[in-house]
Design an enzyme around this catalytic site. Structure first.
Site, PDB file in Angstrom:
ATOM      1  N   ASP A 233      -2.771   5.949 -10.281  1.00 17.42           N
ATOM      2  CA  ASP A 233      -2.202   4.902 -11.137  1.00 17.42           C
ATOM      3  C   ASP A 233      -3.290   4.057 -11.774  1.00 17.42           C
ATOM      4  O   ASP A 233      -4.403   3.965 -11.272  1.00 17.42           O
ATOM      5  CB  ASP A 233      -1.281   3.991 -10.310  1.00 17.42           C
ATOM      6  CG  ASP A 233      -2.021   3.370  -9.135  1.00 17.42           C
ATOM      7  OD1 ASP A 233      -2.808   4.084  -8.479  1.00 17.42           O
ATOM      8  OD2 ASP A 233      -1.827   2.167  -8.875  1.00 17.42           O
ATOM      9  N   GLU A 234      -2.934   3.443 -12.880  1.00 15.59           N
ATOM     10  CA  GLU A 234      -3.746   2.406 -13.518  1.00 15.59           C
ATOM     11  C   GLU A 234      -5.220   2.786 -13.637  1.00 15.59           C
ATOM     12  O   GLU A 234      -6.097   2.049 -13.177  1.00 15.59           O
ATOM     13  CB  GLU A 234      -3.614   1.092 -12.727  1.00 15.59           C
ATOM     14  CG  GLU A 234      -2.183   0.605 -12.642  1.00 15.59           C
ATOM     15  CD  GLU A 234      -2.042  -0.712 -11.863  1.00 15.59           C
ATOM     16  OE1 GLU A 234      -1.318  -1.594 -12.346  1.00 15.59           O
ATOM     17  OE2 GLU A 234      -2.652  -0.846 -10.783  1.00 15.59           O
TER      18      GLU A 234
END
Lengths: 420, 420
Positions: A233-234
């Site tokens: 993620d991210e």
């Protein structure tokens, strides 16, 4: 009531195994005037039946306990019903984690998703790379999880029918990895030279992958589960784009979008996990990833499980492409504005369709309530998680289509039970 | 450090009194190589100085404690810095209330606003009207505050320089009063006859006022403070309007708006409180009311204190009309979406003007963080109140015009101190 009998039809040879995605948690329970009788195919179901039995007992006046005559046949609809705990933003002691496991068992939850490391700290003590926690933990002696701590936690979890799935989030969320092993991170560049900052794991250095291979070989042996969560993620792309060796890599590979470097990372990295899990643990398993690893367009192995956290917009696509899915967007425990009712309602999830569409019930494995710990530590942890996570637990055990109102008093009773 | 000396210049004859709105909490503190020296005009200031001294001590390695040389001259800017606790939605034990008092002292707060009864329960045990708690408490034996409980709480509060102001909310929020004394409430009417529901206290029956007079005479003797909060918020008018005896009253009195019945109630009721307080406690005191008692247009005695909770729109009007004001809108602890930063910033309050305008510093007495307990009980109470209420405490002690960011780490340190 005089006696409780438990009958398990499973063969003994399987009894020693760890809880797993296909464990049978169904049970039948009969309370008659002569006693209580629990029948289950596997020990996991017997555990759930014992939990139900204990919850059927209620106090009346004069310190007496009562139970009503009943017959119950029960089973969960989702096989993956979890709590994510982040132990990197704040370190959480082994004792509190075991308390959490006990409280999960009271809610028949069966997955402890252990988000063990992140940017802020690296409390996992690795035998092959001790510098990771020596330099990356908040304290290299008191704020770490040793192999023996982890063994104890897995043991306590197993006694309650709870899987322990570790998450080592990569390639982003890795600042703390760089404290012990700076060579893993991507040096970011300003207009001319290094600007002193570091980005995600270096996606083009072979050394990154051999490091991960060694680390994960250890992690698989320590954690026992057939799944490892590898994050995804991210991932910020700016630093990668600024780095000359990554620029060279894209030129050589005729890669025009920096996003494709991320595909390269996931595609090189995730598949070997699956192979190693098969090899080391002798089970079919593999990676769980956050939704960005899927939405980025990386070619993920079909066996990868996608965990949604940014809403439900990818739910249909992921199911249509044949992936198995976990949902957690509705159940972010750090969002204080999400109250019990909104946890329960979680309108974005197609509970109704789940009951009628084969495809959904095959591929939607369940979900998790997520306790990120930026704003909570040991002190308030359990009261932050409960009672809201009881709504998640009920929805995943049996997502009957009903409104919140009848559930409210039931949940309140459950909270009182947990506090007793 | 060898010694701590405390010097108080106040004459001994005043030392036995209870904390009050005009108590002097200023102090000077010097830490030198020979020891610590605290000078205060009154014991209340000495208490605050001792608290500061204890907070200046910090742990270093090897279990040693340190303190730096320093000189401090300190005093609060607002004389009323409180926590409201609602013990009617959930009963809160005496032990937890005393813990709360201790935690307030760590934050130099000086008012415990005890919202002791409400619709849901009446835990105050009255000697003159025992039926109130016999019928109105959640449990007439275990979920009540006896006179001796209250004495103990007031004693513990006094030792920490904290006033205890009780609130008996009237004429609305009184359903539980009716369980023991149904004659107090207004029977509501449907189109033709009573509909079985009850509204606020009956505002036109003399018996209501003689009941209140007897009850409050007792309350003043039990609670000692020069102020009693008499509520006045959220009074529903529909039931009054439906009741024939109130309709008659309005016709006879040529009252055209049902709202004026509320004025009548407040105007008949509040002034006698002031007179009784003067008579019984020999101090000038009176009522505190919620803002609706003011915004309704009732003629309140000039000595009434108005507590704002619905924003700040009435702040300027109340000040302009000469009333003294308490603010609490920014600090509703039951609003989970209000985080620490928003508690601290509280942009609607004119902190800047407070420091420069005489009128404001005379009339704006302070404020309160409000812990309504619909959604919290004993279990999570203190972790719901702190650390957010530390922001309220700091703002009311010394509302220097500054941003949240430098305050954040200071508050975090304060939280750790409180947990030690």
């Amino acid at each position: 009531m005089q006696s409780v009998s438990v009958e398990i039809t499973q063969e003994c040879k399987h009894v020693e195994s760890y809880p797993h995605i296909e464990m049978d948690e169904s049970y039948e329970l009969e309370v008659s005037s002569s006693g209580a009788f629990i029948h289950a195919n596997e020990t996991w179901g017997a555990m759930r039946g014992m939990e139900t039995l204990s919850q059927l007992v209620y106090p009346v006046h004069h310190r007496q306990l009562r139970i009503n005559l009943t017959r119950i046949a029960d089973n969960p609809l989702f096989p993956h019903r979890g709590i994510l705990l982040d132990t990197a933003r704040h370190f959480i002691s082994k004792e509190t984690i075991i308390q959490l496991l006990e409280s999960m068992a009271m809610n028949k939850m069966n997955v402890f998703h252990w988000h063990i490391v992140d940017e802020q700290s690296f409390p996992y003590q690795s035998a092959v790379f001790p510098a990771l926690s020596d330099r990356g933990a908040y304290d290299p002696v008191t704020k770490i999880y040793t192999a023996s701590d982890i063994r104890e936690i897995i043991h306590e979890a197993r006694l309650r029918g709870i899987r322990v799935i570790p998450e080592f989030d990569t390639p982003g969320h890795t600042r703390s990895w760089g404290l012990g092993h700076p060579e893993l991170l991507t040096p970011c560049y300003g207009e001319i030279e290094k600007d002193g900052f570091y980005g995600p794991l270096n996606p083009v250095a072979d050394s990154t992958f051999s490091f991960l291979e060694k680390l994960f070989t250890e992690v698989m042996q320590v954690f026992k589960d057939e799944r490892i969560h590898i994050g995804g993620d991210e991932v910020p792309l700016r630093c990668w784009a600024s780095n000359p060796s990554i620029q060279n890599f894209t030129i050589k590979g005729n890669i025009t979008k920096i996003k494709s470097v991320y595909h390269h990372f996931e595609e090189r990295y995730a598949p070997y996990l699956r192979i190693y899990i098969a090899c080391i643990l002798s089970v079919g398993g593999g990676a769980i990833v956050w939704e960005e690893a899927f939405s980025s367009g990386a070619k993920l192995h079909e066996d990868t499980i996608i965990q949604l956290w940014k809403g439900s917009s990818l739910f249909g696509t992921a199911i249509a492409k044949g992936y198995r899915v976990l949902t957690s967007s509705c159940w972010y425990l750090d969002h204080m504005e999400l109250d019990f009712a909104s946890f329960y309602r979680c309108r974005e999830l197609p509970y109704g369709a789940f009951l009628t569409m084969q495809r959904l019930s095959d591929q939607w494995l369940g979900g998790e309530a997520a306790m990120w710990t930026e704003h909570v530590d040991e002190e308030g942890l359990l009261s932050r998680i409960w009672p809201r996570a009881s709504a998640t637990a009920e929805r995943l055990w049996r997502p009957v289509n009903q409104t919140f109102y009848p559930a409210g008093p039931r949940m309140e009773e459950q909270r009182c039970r947990m506090l007793r």
